[in-house]
Design a protein around this motif. Structure first.
Motif, short mmCIF file in Angstrom:
data_model
loop_
_atom_site.label_atom_id
_atom_site.label_comp_id
_atom_site.label_asym_id
_atom_site.label_seq_id
_atom_site.Cartn_x
_atom_site.Cartn_y
_atom_site.Cartn_z
N UNK A 1 -1.34 9.60 11.01
CA UNK A 1 -0.73 10.82 11.49
C UNK A 1 0.46 11.18 10.61
N UNK A 2 0.52 12.44 10.21
CA UNK A 2 1.62 12.90 9.38
C UNK A 2 2.62 13.68 10.22
N UNK A 3 3.89 13.48 9.90
CA UNK A 3 4.95 14.18 10.61
C UNK A 3 5.70 15.04 9.60
N UNK A 4 6.07 16.23 10.01
CA UNK A 4 6.86 17.10 9.14
C UNK A 4 6.01 18.17 8.49
N UNK A 5 6.61 18.83 7.55
CA UNK A 5 5.96 19.94 6.85
C UNK A 5 5.21 19.38 5.65
N UNK A 6 3.96 19.80 5.49
CA UNK A 6 3.16 19.37 4.35
C UNK A 6 3.02 20.54 3.38
N UNK A 7 3.61 20.44 2.20
CA UNK A 7 3.52 21.56 1.24
C UNK A 7 2.12 21.66 0.63
N UNK A 8 1.75 22.86 0.25
CA UNK A 8 0.53 23.09 -0.52
C UNK A 8 0.84 23.17 -2.01
N UNK A 9 2.03 23.66 -2.32
CA UNK A 9 2.45 23.87 -3.71
C UNK A 9 3.91 23.42 -3.84
N UNK A 10 4.21 22.78 -4.96
CA UNK A 10 5.59 22.40 -5.26
C UNK A 10 6.04 23.11 -6.53
N UNK A 11 7.16 23.81 -6.44
CA UNK A 11 7.76 24.44 -7.61
C UNK A 11 9.01 23.62 -7.94
N UNK A 12 8.98 22.98 -9.10
CA UNK A 12 10.04 22.07 -9.49
C UNK A 12 10.98 22.71 -10.50
N UNK A 13 12.25 22.89 -10.12
CA UNK A 13 13.26 23.39 -11.05
C UNK A 13 13.52 22.30 -12.07
N UNK A 14 13.58 22.67 -13.35
CA UNK A 14 13.77 21.67 -14.39
C UNK A 14 14.48 22.24 -15.61
N UNK A 15 15.25 21.40 -16.25
CA UNK A 15 15.93 21.80 -17.49
C UNK A 15 15.02 21.61 -18.70
N UNK A 16 14.05 20.70 -18.58
CA UNK A 16 13.12 20.45 -19.68
C UNK A 16 11.70 20.32 -19.11
N UNK A 17 10.70 20.50 -19.95
CA UNK A 17 9.32 20.46 -19.46
C UNK A 17 8.96 19.14 -18.78
N UNK A 18 8.15 19.23 -17.75
CA UNK A 18 7.67 18.03 -17.07
C UNK A 18 6.42 17.54 -17.78
N UNK A 19 6.34 16.24 -18.00
CA UNK A 19 5.16 15.68 -18.64
C UNK A 19 3.99 15.72 -17.66
N UNK A 20 2.79 15.66 -18.19
CA UNK A 20 1.59 15.64 -17.35
C UNK A 20 1.61 14.41 -16.44
N UNK A 21 2.07 13.29 -16.99
CA UNK A 21 2.14 12.05 -16.21
C UNK A 21 3.09 12.21 -15.02
N UNK A 22 4.24 12.83 -15.25
CA UNK A 22 5.21 13.03 -14.17
C UNK A 22 4.65 13.99 -13.12
N UNK A 23 3.97 15.06 -13.56
CA UNK A 23 3.35 15.98 -12.60
C UNK A 23 2.31 15.27 -11.75
N UNK A 24 1.54 14.37 -12.38
CA UNK A 24 0.53 13.60 -11.61
C UNK A 24 1.20 12.71 -10.56
N UNK A 25 2.29 12.07 -10.93
CA UNK A 25 3.01 11.22 -9.98
C UNK A 25 3.56 12.05 -8.82
N UNK A 26 4.15 13.20 -9.14
CA UNK A 26 4.69 14.07 -8.09
C UNK A 26 3.57 14.50 -7.16
N UNK A 27 2.44 14.91 -7.75
CA UNK A 27 1.29 15.34 -6.94
C UNK A 27 0.80 14.21 -6.04
#
Length: 121
Positions: A1-27
């Motif tokens: 059972x999940x509690x809280x809000x479940x996002x469908x999309x995450x928009x990440x503010x960043x000073x430099x590009x996110x690597x594909x590996x980091x995006x996969x971890x976040x996802x």
């Protein structure tokens, strides 16, 4: 059972590009699809942000998830305006490079934006 809000999309503010590996971890850890991790990089003008988000397919993803049938947006006029006025509505600074706060800042940003559409400074 999940509690809280479940996002469908995450928009990440960043000073430099996110690597594909980091995006996969976040996802993975936020339980969203890989394609739904979108970066919002620092830009010179706030009017560049819609172009950056479009490049990553955010608009298509939102329309898909909301079951909206839309055509491909024509952003040529928007891109031309951004290119002609690269400093239009720079977030948080005045033309001398000093910090601007509160209502004055908002008024200044809106005025620059209106001037950009009319090809004026």
């Amino acid at each position: 059972m999940q509690i809280g809000i479940q996002p469908d999309i995450l928009v990440c503010r960043t000073e430099r590009p996110l690597s594909e590996e980091l995006k996969r971890k976040i996802a993975q850890f936020c339980n969203v699809d890989f394609g739904c991790v979108v970066e919002s990089p620092d830009v010179k003008s706030i009017y560049e942000i819609p172009l950056k988000l479009h490049e990553q397919g955010l608009d298509k993803e939102v329309c898909t998830r909301l079951h909206l049938d839309t055509k491909e947006p024509d952003l040529r006029a928007w891109a031309a305006m951004v290119e002609k006025n690269p400093q239009a509505a720079t977030a948080g600074t005045d033309r001398r490079g000093g910090q601007v706060h509160g209502a004055r800042r908002q008024l200044q940003e809106h005025s620059r934006g209106a001037g950009a559409w009319r090809n004026r400074q």
